[in-house]
Write an enzyme that holds these catalytic residues in place. Structure first.
Site: not given
Ligand code: OMP
Length: 239
Positions: A216, A62, A33, A65, A124, A60
């Protein structure tokens, strides 16, 4: 598709060198990603590198607008020939509709396959409490997530991003053809950090996720290869 191909690892770093080091270190990873940090820092160069290594790419960005702006951004993003692209469902129906048209146009102009366009239902990192008190949304969290996913499905998006805690309900309601991608996934040995609605990788897959985004717990581990293997083993032994 084997389970390992369902794990997407984010390149949440700010330099091309760091990104390449991760890609080289974790050569077992087939789906990467590229998110806001790396794309804003380095631009599209990383996409070419990943493609030259035959990796799949989740871009990604996101988008959030007005319809006209989202249309232009999606057209440009689709020209890179990536596999997945994100937009926030809270852009509304018109912007999402414009986005679905734009990815087809952008990909066709560039002569590449259009990306699957998926909607962020609710980040999330947001808890039920934050949804109610900070965002002032007067719905239960699962109901809100479902309504965002259904709106995306209604306007023709390919899928949604949700936390593992909502994925079973979305799978049941939206059907098997709606792509469900879950970040906020945490093995029991990993810290949750800023993720508010986690389950383990095995639980998320069992609940119906098509893809897991796990960052992570792998990339910040002392030994990322071992963390990757451990996650794959845990999934394999729980099925
Ligand atoms: O679109 C995403 O991938 C995304 C949506 C969401 O609701 N929550 C979320 O964490 N993400 C991304 O998933 C990744 C999660 O990373 P870790 O928390 O390190 O596993 C990050 O790159 C986030 O940008």
């Amino acid at each position: 598709m084997n389970t390992e191909q369902k794990i997407i690892v984010p390149l949440d770093v700010s330099t091309l060198e760091e990104a390449l080091a991760l890609v080289e270190r974790l050569e077992q990873v087939s789906f990467w990603k590229v998110g806001l940090e790396l794309f804003v820092s380095c631009g599209p160069k990383i996409l070419e590198v990943l493609k030259s290594k035959s990796k799949r790419i989740f871009l990604d960005l996101k988008f959030h607008d007005i319809p006209n702006t989202v249309r232009g951004a999606c057209r440009a993003a689709a020209s890179y020939g990536v596999d997945l692209l994100t937009i926030h469902a809270t852009c509304g129906k018109d912007a999402m509709k414009a986005a679905t048209e734009a990815v087809q146009e952008g990909a066709s102009l560039a002569g590449v396959k259009p990306p699957k366009l998926i909607a962020i239902s609710l980040l999330t990192s947001i808890s039920s409490r934050q949804l109610a008190f900070d965002l002032k949304i007067p719905l239960e969290l699962p109901e809100y997530v479902l309504s965002m996913a259904l709106m995306a499905q209604e306007v023709g998006l390919d899928g949604a991003v949700c936390s593992p805690q909502e994925v079973a309900q979305l799978r049941q309601t939206c059907g098997d053809d709606f792509l469900l991608v879950c970040p906020g996934v945490r093995p029991i040995w990993a810290e949750s950090g800023d993720q508010a609605r986690s389950l383990t990788p095995a639980q998320a897959l069992k609940a119906g996720a098509d893809y897991l985004v796990i960052g992570r717990p792998i990339t910040a581990a002392a030994n990322p290869d071992r963390a990757w293997e451990k996650i794959c083993e845990e999934i394999a032994t729980s099925t």
